[in-house]
Design an enzyme around this catalytic site. Structure first.
Site, mmCIF file in Angstrom:
data_model
loop_
_atom_site.group_PDB
_atom_site.id
_atom_site.type_symbol
_atom_site.label_atom_id
_atom_site.label_comp_id
_atom_site.label_asym_id
_atom_site.label_seq_id
_atom_site.Cartn_x
_atom_site.Cartn_y
_atom_site.Cartn_z
ATOM 1 N N GLU A 17 -1.688 -1.356 -5.796
ATOM 2 C CA GLU A 17 -2.919 -0.709 -6.182
ATOM 3 C C GLU A 17 -2.648 0.175 -7.387
ATOM 4 O O GLU A 17 -1.589 0.783 -7.478
ATOM 5 C CB GLU A 17 -3.399 0.160 -5.018
ATOM 6 C CG GLU A 17 -4.873 0.103 -4.814
ATOM 7 C CD GLU A 17 -5.274 0.825 -3.533
ATOM 8 O OE1 GLU A 17 -6.458 1.010 -3.339
ATOM 9 O OE2 GLU A 17 -4.397 1.216 -2.755
ATOM 10 N N ASP A 61 0.859 -1.173 0.000
ATOM 11 C CA ASP A 61 0.000 0.000 0.000
ATOM 12 C C ASP A 61 0.898 1.226 0.000
ATOM 13 O O ASP A 61 1.709 1.415 0.909
ATOM 14 C CB ASP A 61 -0.900 0.008 1.242
ATOM 15 C CG ASP A 61 -1.813 1.218 1.259
ATOM 16 O OD1 ASP A 61 -2.581 1.391 0.293
ATOM 17 O OD2 ASP A 61 -1.757 2.005 2.221
ATOM 18 N N ASP A 117 -2.944 1.639 6.762
ATOM 19 C CA ASP A 117 -2.124 1.243 5.622
ATOM 20 C C ASP A 117 -1.825 -0.254 5.613
ATOM 21 O O ASP A 117 -1.843 -0.891 4.566
ATOM 22 C CB ASP A 117 -0.810 2.033 5.613
ATOM 23 C CG ASP A 117 -1.051 3.524 5.405
ATOM 24 O OD1 ASP A 117 -2.133 3.872 4.885
ATOM 25 O OD2 ASP A 117 -0.173 4.330 5.767
#
Ligand SMILES: [Zn+2]
Length: 417
Positions: free
Chosen positions: A275, A191, A356
């Site tokens: 991501e 992340d 996170d």
């Protein structure tokens, strides 16, 4: 796969002026060809073919008084300059027609003497590496190269670059076999954060590279000094070079750091899931500074390149996937949270989450699920099928992977086109 290996070169004063002349000629040829194409379009004529353009802007132009000086440089870089224009047009058309992924590419534009980077490309006809390690460039001469690492194979082309701080590089394209590392069973979700650079699903954290701020302070000071100098003065030119040097320092430091991080991640994990953040969108807003500092898109590109080379997998989880809303323990969807919320307790199972770390775990799970389902299988809505990492064509830096036995090139070794 094609990899790029870059080295500092040290042309002599005579070679520098020969290079400057060739940069200029390549630019003029490019601009003339672009103008001819634009004119053809205006006149409703078909696009001139590559061979016709070459005849027009090189062979015939040399015989005219205004362009006679084109004959004073090697022809190979001039032809390559026209190829670059072809590529620029092809990228534009592919982008318009949707054949090319990524951000839209605009029409090619005219090159200027004041462009930040000057570059020339030589093909096999235009260069060779001498037994004494010097790089022979046609009509330029034998240029000394700082061989910071070994070239693994015969290069098929070399690009000579001049950066704004006055440094010269030779960037070779080499065709090499991928070197797959022994398979591991570790997989990781990452992340990309704002308070820290990144958080991984195993709980480890990559801290923000604060040293960049220091380098930037220096840059700021140099820019202020520049603004105080009188226009056109010698001192101003000197100050401008200082600013360019400070810029180069920031870029080099950032790149070195990114290489170190990405090499470590690829070495230790068989699959990496990220991501698909809209970095460009974020970059425009208030967070612009830290986002650009962080160099997320470069981080991702380096991971993809190294994965392709070392036989690892990169999975990209679609940006609509609610990585920070799901509970990684029970799967409960807890609703959106403002960026300021760093910790939260799941409304269903009560587990306390670090924002996170929880997101990184969700990214790992989503990426793994997609990978099992791909290709063609059922995929959960909101999660894209992860791509196998693409082969690379530019900017590589091996860091210090033990199996390759090559040294890292050090700061400044790797400018990317
Ligand atoms: Zn829960």
């Amino acid at each position: 796969m094609h990899l790029r290996y870059s080295y500092r070169i040290c042309p002599t004063a005579g070679q520098r002026s020969a290079l400057a002349r060739t940069f200029g000629c390549a630019r003029v040829v490019y601009n003339d060809a672009l103008a001819a194409r634009k004119q053809a379009r205006k006149d409703g004529l078909p696009y001139p073919k590559g061979t016709d353009l070459q005849k027009l802007v090189i062979t015939e132009a040399k015989r005219t008084a205004e362009r006679a000086w084109l004959a004073s440089v090697g022809v190979d870089p001039l032809i390559q300059s026209l190829r670059d224009l072809d590529t620029a047009y092809r990228n534009f058309f592919d982008s318009v027609s949707g054949r090319r992924a990524g951000r839209p590419v605009g029409l090619p534009h005219f090159k200027s003497k004041r462009d930040n980077r000057q570059s020339l490309r030589f093909t096999r006809n235009g260069f060779r590496i001498r037994g004494n390690g010097k790089l022979n460039l046609a009509r330029i001469g034998d240029v000394r190269v700082k061989w910071s690492r070994v070239l693994p194979a015969d290069p098929s082309s070399v690009t000579i670059l001049l950066d704004p701080s006055g440094r010269y590089y030779a960037s070779f394209v080499v065709d090499v076999e991928p070197e797959h590392l022994p398979e591991l069973d570790t997989e990781i979700g990452i992340d990309l954060g704002l308070t820290t650079y990144a958080v991984m699903s195993d709980g480890s954290v990559i801290d923000n590279p604060r040293f960049l701020r220091k380098a930037e302070k220096k840059l700021k000071a140099a820019q202020r000094a520049l603004s105080r100098k009188a226009k056109g003065s010698k001192n101003r030119a000197k100050a401008r070079r200082k600013v360019a040097k400070a810029h180069a320092k920031v870029a080099d430091t950032r790149m070195d750091w990114l290489h170190k991080q990405t090499t470590g991640i690829i070495r230790e994990n068989q699959a990496v899931y990220l991501e698909d953040l809209n970095v460009r969108g974020l970059g425009r807003g208030r967070l612009a500074r830290s986002v650009h500092d962080a160099g997320w898109s470069t981080f991702r590109r380096l991971l993809e390149e190294k994965a392709a080379r070392y036989g690892r997998t990169i999975g990209i989880v679609h940006r609509a996937f609610p990585s920070s809303q799901l509970c990684s323990e029970c799967g409960h969807r807890d609703g959106p949270k403002p960026l300021a919320v760093r910790e939260w307790a799941c409304g269903a199972c009560g587990v306390l989450h670090d924002r996170d770390l929880n997101a990184a775990r969700n990214i790992l799970a989503a990426g793994q699920a997609d990978r099992l389902n791909a290709p063609g299988g059922p995929v959960r809505p909101g999660a894209a099928i992860p791509r196998q990492a693409r082969p690379v064509e530019r900017g590589t830096h091996l860091g210090d992977l033990p199996r390759t036995g090559v040294r890292a090139a050090g700061a400044g070794g790797i400018p990317v086109l």
